[in-house]
Scaffold this motif. Structure first.
Motif, PDB file in Angstrom:
ATOM      1  N   UNK A 180       7.784  -5.586   8.393  1.00 18.54           N
ATOM      2  CA  UNK A 180       6.339  -5.467   8.594  1.00 18.54           C
ATOM      3  C   UNK A 180       5.810  -6.819   9.051  1.00 18.54           C
ATOM      4  N   UNK A 181       4.608  -6.815   9.640  1.00 16.93           N
ATOM      5  CA  UNK A 181       3.980  -8.070  10.032  1.00 16.93           C
ATOM      6  C   UNK A 181       2.646  -8.196   9.299  1.00 16.93           C
ATOM      7  N   UNK A 182       2.424  -9.341   8.649  1.00 16.89           N
ATOM      8  CA  UNK A 182       1.143  -9.627   8.006  1.00 16.89           C
ATOM      9  C   UNK A 182       0.636 -10.919   8.613  1.00 16.89           C
ATOM     10  N   UNK A 183      -0.572 -10.889   9.169  1.00 15.97           N
ATOM     11  CA  UNK A 183      -1.088 -12.040   9.907  1.00 15.97           C
ATOM     12  C   UNK A 183      -0.054 -12.481  10.931  1.00 15.97           C
ATOM     13  N   UNK A 184       0.427 -13.733  10.823  1.00 10.85           N
ATOM     14  CA  UNK A 184       1.352 -14.283  11.819  1.00 10.85           C
ATOM     15  C   UNK A 184       2.807 -14.190  11.404  1.00 10.85           C
ATOM     16  N   UNK A 185       3.103 -13.577  10.226  1.00 12.65           N
ATOM     17  CA  UNK A 185       4.473 -13.661   9.706  1.00 12.65           C
ATOM     18  C   UNK A 185       5.155 -12.306   9.555  1.00 12.65           C
ATOM     19  N   UNK A 186       6.486 -12.331   9.717  1.00  7.84           N
ATOM     20  CA  UNK A 186       7.293 -11.116   9.566  1.00  7.84           C
ATOM     21  C   UNK A 186       7.955 -11.091   8.193  1.00  7.84           C
ATOM     22  N   UNK A 187       8.009  -9.909   7.616  1.00 12.02           N
ATOM     23  CA  UNK A 187       8.633  -9.720   6.306  1.00 12.02           C
ATOM     24  C   UNK A 187       9.602  -8.546   6.386  1.00 12.02           C
ATOM     25  N   UNK A 188      10.680  -8.654   5.589  1.00 14.03           N
ATOM     26  CA  UNK A 188      11.704  -7.615   5.579  1.00 14.03           C
ATOM     27  C   UNK A 188      11.839  -7.060   4.169  1.00 14.03           C
ATOM     28  N   UNK A 243       6.073 -10.595  -0.633  1.00 11.64           N
ATOM     29  CA  UNK A 243       4.788  -9.884  -0.711  1.00 11.64           C
ATOM     30  C   UNK A 243       5.045  -8.446  -1.151  1.00 11.64           C
ATOM     31  N   UNK A 244       3.971  -7.775  -1.532  1.00 11.11           N
ATOM     32  CA  UNK A 244       4.039  -6.366  -1.895  1.00 11.11           C
ATOM     33  C   UNK A 244       3.924  -6.173  -3.392  1.00 11.11           C
ATOM     34  N   UNK A 245       3.601  -4.947  -3.793  1.00 13.64           N
ATOM     35  CA  UNK A 245       3.489  -4.593  -5.208  1.00 13.64           C
ATOM     36  C   UNK A 245       2.594  -5.600  -5.955  1.00 13.64           C
ATOM     37  N   UNK A 246       1.445  -5.891  -5.354  1.00 17.00           N
ATOM     38  CA  UNK A 246       0.475  -6.782  -6.000  1.00 17.00           C
ATOM     39  C   UNK A 246       0.458  -8.181  -5.413  1.00 17.00           C
ATOM     40  N   UNK A 247       1.602  -8.609  -4.843  1.00 14.09           N
ATOM     41  CA  UNK A 247       1.691  -9.986  -4.320  1.00 14.09           C
ATOM     42  C   UNK A 247       1.233 -10.027  -2.863  1.00 14.09           C
ATOM     43  N   UNK A 248       0.553 -11.100  -2.503  1.00 15.09           N
ATOM     44  CA  UNK A 248      -0.067 -11.154  -1.180  1.00 15.09           C
ATOM     45  C   UNK A 248       0.351 -12.356  -0.358  1.00 15.09           C
ATOM     46  N   UNK A 249       0.122 -12.231   0.939  1.00 12.36           N
ATOM     47  CA  UNK A 249       0.118 -13.390   1.837  1.00 12.36           C
ATOM     48  C   UNK A 249      -1.305 -13.468   2.395  1.00 12.36           C
ATOM     49  N   UNK A 250      -2.042 -14.480   1.957  1.00 11.89           N
ATOM     50  CA  UNK A 250      -3.450 -14.644   2.335  1.00 11.89           C
ATOM     51  C   UNK A 250      -4.231 -13.333   2.288  1.00 11.89           C
ATOM     52  N   UNK A 251      -4.115 -12.640   1.148  1.00  9.25           N
ATOM     53  CA  UNK A 251      -4.937 -11.451   0.905  1.00  9.25           C
ATOM     54  C   UNK A 251      -4.342 -10.149   1.393  1.00  9.25           C
ATOM     55  N   UNK A 252      -3.279 -10.199   2.174  1.00 10.34           N
ATOM     56  CA  UNK A 252      -2.685  -8.956   2.679  1.00 10.34           C
ATOM     57  C   UNK A 252      -1.337  -8.677   2.015  1.00 10.34           C
ATOM     58  N   UNK A 253      -1.008  -7.390   1.953  1.00 16.54           N
ATOM     59  CA  UNK A 253       0.316  -6.975   1.477  1.00 16.54           C
ATOM     60  C   UNK A 253       0.335  -6.509   0.028  1.00 16.54           C
ATOM     61  N   UNK A 254      -0.772  -6.672  -0.682  1.00 15.60           N
ATOM     62  CA  UNK A 254      -0.760  -6.314  -2.112  1.00 15.60           C
ATOM     63  C   UNK A 254      -0.531  -4.831  -2.339  1.00 15.60           C
ATOM     64  N   UNK A 255      -0.945  -4.000  -1.396  1.00 14.41           N
ATOM     65  CA  UNK A 255      -0.889  -2.541  -1.579  1.00 14.41           C
ATOM     66  C   UNK A 255       0.462  -1.932  -1.218  1.00 14.41           C
ATOM     67  N   UNK A 256       1.427  -2.748  -0.795  1.00 17.80           N
ATOM     68  CA  UNK A 256       2.739  -2.196  -0.442  1.00 17.80           C
ATOM     69  C   UNK A 256       3.490  -1.730  -1.686  1.00 17.80           C
ATOM     70  N   UNK A 257       4.191  -0.585  -1.578  1.00 20.10           N
ATOM     71  CA  UNK A 257       4.912  -0.040  -2.740  1.00 20.10           C
ATOM     72  C   UNK A 257       6.205  -0.797  -3.005  1.00 20.10           C
ATOM     73  N   UNK A 258       6.811  -1.320  -1.934  1.00 15.99           N
ATOM     74  CA  UNK A 258       8.062  -2.073  -2.047  1.00 15.99           C
ATOM     75  C   UNK A 258       7.741  -3.565  -1.943  1.00 15.99           C
ATOM     76  N   UNK A 259       8.756  -4.395  -2.195  1.00 17.64           N
ATOM     77  CA  UNK A 259       8.589  -5.846  -2.046  1.00 17.64           C
ATOM     78  C   UNK A 259       9.337  -6.301  -0.795  1.00 17.64           C
ATOM     79  N   UNK A 260       8.708  -7.211  -0.042  1.00 14.44           N
ATOM     80  CA  UNK A 260       9.241  -7.704   1.222  1.00 14.44           C
ATOM     81  C   UNK A 260       9.393  -9.219   1.150  1.00 14.44           C
TER      82      UNK A 260
END
Ligand code: IMP
Ligand code: MG
Length: 180
Positions: A4-12, A158-175
């Protein structure tokens, strides 16, 4: 691997929803056997622990649980600043109480160490820490973690509550951040 991409960064994707839920079940079983019959107040550290706290507390099913919140911020982008801001304070009376702190992740350990100090300073009789995630290689303080869901490498996630500058908290998995 899902990316996924959040802002300028890619996460796997690195920890699946199923693996997270299994870890929470294990934590809940251990916590229930130790806390059942005690009067416990859970202190959820916002923002990051909101999803973990909700899932764990539903799984625990403790009849007389009280739940309260403390809102802190120490991260800026993908770096822990070590500089804690308290955005919603701790107003509960904790004198003589059994407190279980619910945290999403222990990284440098500065946040949890400070929260434990504050809770003890308010006269709590017993203070326990439950964290879903722990990065042992990032730890810079001495801290006693009573319940740990998963130990993970020292990478930004990021994910499952954790964010990158406010985004990604709503993801069910962790990236995990993919380095550029
Ligand atoms: P510590 O004070 O360095 O232990 O960091 C704790 C806080 O920083 C946690 O409550 C998280 O909100 C945040 N944090 C630590 N590691 C990460 C990460 O990999 N991604 C997103 N937030 C993190
Ligand atoms: Mg947090």
């Amino acid at each position: 691997m899902k990316r996924i991409k959040l802002w300028d960064k890619e996460f796997e994707i690195s920890i699946s929803e199923g693996k997270i839920q299994q870890a929470i079940k294990r934590m809940a079983d251990q916590m229930r056997s130790e806390l059942e019959g005690k009067e416990v107040i859970f202190l959820c550290i916002l923002n990051g622990s909101f999803i973990f706290s909700a899932d764990l507390l539903k799984e625990l099913e403790l009849a007389d649980a009280e739940i309260t919140f403390l809102k802190l911020a120490s991260y800026s982008g993908t770096q822990s600043t070590g500089n804690l801001k308290e955005l919603i304070g701790l107003n509960e009376n904790l004198q003589g109480r059994n407190v279980v702190i619910l945290e999403d992740i222990v990284d440098s350990g500065f946040t949890i160490t400070d929260v434990v100090r504050q809770v003890k300073g308010k006269g709590a009789a017993d203070v326990k820490v439950a964290t879903l995630l722990f990065k042992p290689d990032a730890l810079k303080t001495e801290v006693n973690l009573n319940y740990v869901g998963l130990e993970i490498p020292n990478d930004f996630i990021v994910g499952y509550g954790l964010d990158y500058d406010g985004r990604g908290r709503n993801l069910k998995d962790i990236y995990t951040l993919v380095p550029d």
